[in-house]
Design a protein around this motif. Sequence first.
Motif, short mmCIF file in Angstrom:
data_model
loop_
_atom_site.label_atom_id
_atom_site.label_comp_id
_atom_site.label_asym_id
_atom_site.label_seq_id
_atom_site.Cartn_x
_atom_site.Cartn_y
_atom_site.Cartn_z
N GLY A 15 -3.21 2.96 13.42
CA GLY A 15 -4.23 2.29 13.13
C GLY A 15 -4.17 0.96 12.81
N PHE A 16 -5.00 -0.07 12.96
CA PHE A 16 -5.19 -1.42 12.50
C PHE A 16 -6.42 -1.64 12.12
CE2 PHE A 16 -5.15 -1.51 17.02
CZ PHE A 16 -6.46 -2.28 17.23
N THR A 17 -6.75 -2.66 11.22
CA THR A 17 -7.79 -3.34 10.54
C THR A 17 -7.67 -4.71 10.20
OG1 THR A 17 -9.46 -3.04 9.37
CG2 THR A 17 -7.29 -2.28 8.64
N GLY A 18 -8.78 -5.20 10.19
CA GLY A 18 -8.64 -6.70 10.22
C GLY A 18 -9.75 -7.58 10.41
N SER A 19 -10.33 -8.54 9.73
CA SER A 19 -11.44 -9.38 9.97
C SER A 19 -12.65 -8.42 10.41
CB SER A 19 -11.15 -10.31 10.66
OG SER A 19 -10.11 -11.10 10.55
N LYS A 20 -13.06 -7.28 9.93
CA LYS A 20 -14.11 -6.45 10.50
C LYS A 20 -13.81 -5.78 11.85
CE LYS A 20 -17.53 -8.47 7.36
NZ LYS A 20 -18.57 -9.29 7.61
N ILE A 21 -12.66 -6.01 12.33
CA ILE A 21 -12.33 -5.53 13.60
C ILE A 21 -11.27 -4.25 13.19
CG2 ILE A 21 -10.75 -5.62 15.65
CD1 ILE A 21 -11.49 -8.74 15.22
N ALA A 22 -11.56 -3.03 13.92
CA ALA A 22 -10.75 -1.85 13.40
C ALA A 22 -10.33 -1.21 14.95
CB ALA A 22 -11.66 -0.93 12.67
#
Lengths: 202, 123
Positions: free
Chosen positions: A71-78
């Motif tokens: 999984g990855f996430t950042g700047s409200k992107i998932a």
Amino acid sequence: MSTDVLDEELRDCFQELSNVAVGRAADLLARLLNNFVIMPIPVVNLLERAELSMALSAIADASSVSAVCQGFTGSKIAGEALLIFNDASFQDMAELTQFKGEITEQIELELLMDIANILIGACLKGLAEQIDVSFSQGQPYLLGQHINIEELLNRNGSTWQRLLTIELPYKLEGREVNCDLLLLFTEDSLAILRNKMSYLLE
Amino acid sequence: MTVPLLVVDDSSFARKQVIRALPKGWDVEVSQASNGEQALELIKAGKGDVVLLDLTMPVMDGFAVLEEIKARDLPAVVIVISGDIQPEAEARVMKLGALAFIKKPLDSEQLHQVLSDFGILSV
């Protein structure tokens, strides 16, 4: 319910950003294995989850696959990255990494994890840099070994219904290695990505 | 004299980026192609004395375009602009007769430098 669409201009832009990102990943893979990597042409789609298995053209005819997920996430992107190997690839993969001995399930798992770390990390970083965000990545985990694609996708527990998918089918020149790196973004991420890319599109 | 310039990339977004990065005031007639086959047709029609060529494309890729140009001795000067940054990719295109290799994402200053170094701007 969101009815966001992926218009041609945005799809084209995703494809080009992905192209640059996969180039960096391919370079690292080529160095690791000392073998020329045939660059994939990224395939970008907005899909229903049920359509996902049909979309995996590159490995669709593989009867048995193994895969890891991260999984990855950042700047409200998932999103999630899936690296799926045709099991027929492992013999050549082991040879390229100078491994001598019996290719056990454990050895396959190590190969899978090593390649996943390189490809997923480089791809996500390449993509993120171009749109000025940064992703933090979760721990990679094994989705399954020696299973078919349908079963594999069922094991991926996320419940997102519609997904932005970027499929990157890597091949090694002169080798029987087929793997598919799949980047899946939540539908909600699409609007944020569009926003981040707006200065590129104008 | 107006230079027939051909920009080849399967992405229209990428072609736009390349065209935007061209030096201001350079007298060119820009044509575009989205794969290698189209590119070769345009080169044969005299639309690509200078070619800015992507490598990873459907139908016919950039390596095959360079092979054809070499085999048929077509009058095209080729600068490769690609995301395929494997050293082996660069070595191959140089061996196939490309003038220079520029990595994506495209840096316009680097493009200007290459065009100027090879005397293409002053043609």
